[in-house]
Each structure stands twice: as structure tokens, then as C-alpha cells.
Design a protein around this motif. Structure first.
Motif, short mmCIF file in Angstrom:
data_model
loop_
_atom_site.label_atom_id
_atom_site.label_comp_id
_atom_site.label_asym_id
_atom_site.label_seq_id
_atom_site.Cartn_x
_atom_site.Cartn_y
_atom_site.Cartn_z
N ALA A 1 -3.59 10.20 -5.70
CA ALA A 1 -3.19 10.35 -4.29
C ALA A 1 -3.75 11.64 -3.72
CB ALA A 1 -1.67 10.34 -4.18
N ARG A 2 -4.01 11.61 -2.42
CA ARG A 2 -4.44 12.79 -1.68
C ARG A 2 -3.41 13.04 -0.57
NH1 ARG A 2 -8.81 12.59 1.31
NH2 ARG A 2 -9.15 14.80 1.05
N PRO A 3 -2.26 13.63 -0.91
CA PRO A 3 -1.21 13.82 0.10
C PRO A 3 -1.66 14.68 1.28
CG PRO A 3 -0.58 14.84 -1.99
CD PRO A 3 -1.86 14.11 -2.22
N GLU A 4 -2.64 15.54 1.07
CA GLU A 4 -3.15 16.37 2.17
C GLU A 4 -3.78 15.53 3.27
OE1 GLU A 4 -6.55 16.10 -0.80
OE2 GLU A 4 -4.38 16.37 -0.94
N ARG B 1 0.84 -1.21 0.00
CA ARG B 1 0.00 0.00 0.00
C ARG B 1 0.86 1.25 0.00
NH1 ARG B 1 -3.81 -3.16 3.09
NH2 ARG B 1 -2.93 -2.54 5.09
N ARG B 2 1.94 1.23 0.80
CA ARG B 2 2.83 2.39 0.81
C ARG B 2 3.42 2.62 -0.56
NH1 ARG B 2 4.76 0.21 5.43
NH2 ARG B 2 6.72 -0.41 4.45
N ALA B 3 3.83 1.54 -1.21
CA ALA B 3 4.43 1.66 -2.55
C ALA B 3 3.42 2.21 -3.55
CB ALA B 3 4.96 0.31 -3.01
N LEU B 4 2.17 1.74 -3.49
CA LEU B 4 1.14 2.25 -4.39
C LEU B 4 0.89 3.75 -4.14
CD1 LEU B 4 -1.41 -0.71 -4.27
CD2 LEU B 4 -0.07 0.02 -6.27
N PHE B 5 0.79 4.12 -2.87
CA PHE B 5 0.56 5.52 -2.52
C PHE B 5 1.73 6.38 -3.00
CE2 PHE B 5 0.77 9.02 0.65
CZ PHE B 5 -0.42 9.65 0.30
N HIS C 1 -5.86 -3.28 -2.01
CA HIS C 1 -5.00 -2.30 -1.36
C HIS C 1 -5.50 -0.88 -1.62
CE1 HIS C 1 -2.08 -5.00 0.28
NE2 HIS C 1 -1.76 -5.51 -0.90
N LEU C 2 -5.95 -0.62 -2.83
CA LEU C 2 -6.48 0.71 -3.15
C LEU C 2 -7.74 1.01 -2.35
CD1 LEU C 2 -5.85 0.74 -6.99
CD2 LEU C 2 -4.75 2.23 -5.29
N SER C 3 -8.54 -0.01 -2.11
CA SER C 3 -9.74 0.17 -1.27
C SER C 3 -9.35 0.58 0.15
CB SER C 3 -10.58 -1.10 -1.23
OG SER C 3 -11.15 -1.34 -2.49
N ALA C 4 -8.31 -0.04 0.68
CA ALA C 4 -7.84 0.32 2.03
C ALA C 4 -7.32 1.75 2.05
CB ALA C 4 -6.75 -0.65 2.48
N LEU C 5 -6.59 2.14 1.01
CA LEU C 5 -6.11 3.52 0.92
C LEU C 5 -7.26 4.50 0.77
CD1 LEU C 5 -3.03 2.96 -1.41
CD2 LEU C 5 -2.97 3.56 1.02
N ILE D 1 1.76 9.44 -5.78
CA ILE D 1 2.28 10.78 -5.50
C ILE D 1 3.35 11.15 -6.52
CG2 ILE D 1 3.71 12.11 -3.87
CD1 ILE D 1 2.10 10.84 -1.62
N ARG D 2 4.25 10.23 -6.76
CA ARG D 2 5.39 10.49 -7.65
C ARG D 2 4.96 10.65 -9.11
NH1 ARG D 2 8.06 5.96 -6.82
NH2 ARG D 2 7.16 4.99 -8.67
N ASP D 3 4.10 9.72 -9.58
CA ASP D 3 3.79 9.66 -11.01
C ASP D 3 2.44 10.27 -11.38
OD1 ASP D 3 6.20 8.29 -11.19
OD2 ASP D 3 5.25 6.33 -11.19
N GLY D 4 1.64 10.65 -10.39
CA GLY D 4 0.31 11.20 -10.68
C GLY D 4 -0.72 10.09 -10.81
N GLY D 5 -1.95 10.51 -11.13
CA GLY D 5 -3.07 9.58 -11.23
C GLY D 5 -2.83 8.47 -12.24
#
Length: 110
Positions: A76-79, A21-25, A53-57, A29-33
Motif C-alpha cells: 500500500a501507498r497510504p501517502e 478494492r477498499r478491503a484489499l487496500f 482490483h489491484l490493477s485499478a489500485l 495497510i493493516r498487514d503490510g505487503g
């Protein structure tokens, strides 16, 4: 009683506890949607696992999704990391104060 800030931080810690999940998030963030299909490439897990994993995020509000045609796009929603930043800031101030006190004590002992 658990504060709302602590509860939000708990949800984020749980969501980010899994390395996939961390890697996906981080990738979002790094590559955009990206689409689920694009995220599955290089994830090292199956598409159903990426979706899980995306559902958990998403439950932790770290990502948002939108459907475009037949594909689901995630962003990603870094905020959403704000409760973690607040939590770290709170404990950072705590330890900073403790180290200042220790420094004062050591100076008095000299």
C-alpha cells in the motif's frame, strides 16, 4: 476547468468506490505487503478478480508492486491518499466557516 487536485481526488474516489478494492487496500495497510496469492485468500473473489482490483489500485497509485521470483508482491501507498485529505480539508474549512456564520446569525437573532 478541473484542477489537478480534483482530478487526482476523482481517480482515488473511483478506485476506492468498490468495496473489494477498499478491503484489499485496507488489508495491505493493516498487514503490510503481500502476494496476490495471499491477498486472494479471504478476499471472497477469484485470483483474476483480485489482480484486476489491484490493477485499478495501482492506476490510482494506491499500491505499488514488485516481482519476486514467480510472484507479484503488492504494498500500500497510504501517502497517495493526500489528494483526498486535501479535498476533505478544503470542504471541512468551508463547512466550519458556514457553521460559524450560522452561529453568529443565531446569536444576533436572540
Amino acid at each position: 476547468m478541473v484542477s489537478a487536485m480534483a482530478n487526482a481526488a476523482d481517480n482515488l474516489f473511483k478506485a476506492l468506490a468498490d468495496p473489494t478494492r477498499r478491503a484489499l487496500f485496507e488489508r495491505l495497510i493493516r498487514d503490510g505487503g503481500q502476494t496476490v496469492h495471499a491477498l486472494t485468500e479471504g478476499a471472497g473473489v477469484s485470483q483474476p478478480m483480485v489482480s484486476k482490483h489491484l490493477s485499478a489500485l495501482k492506476r490510482a497509485r494506491l499500491v505499488r508492486n514488485r516481482r519476486k521470483g514467480r510472484e507479484m508482491h503488492y504494498q500500500a501507498r497510504p501517502e497517495a491518499l493526500a489528494p483526498l485529505v486535501d479535498w476533505i480539508g478544503h470542504y471541512g474549512a468551508f463547512w466550519h466557516d458556514r457553521f460559524d456564520r450560522l452561529e453568529d446569525l443565531l446569536k444576533r437573532m436572540d
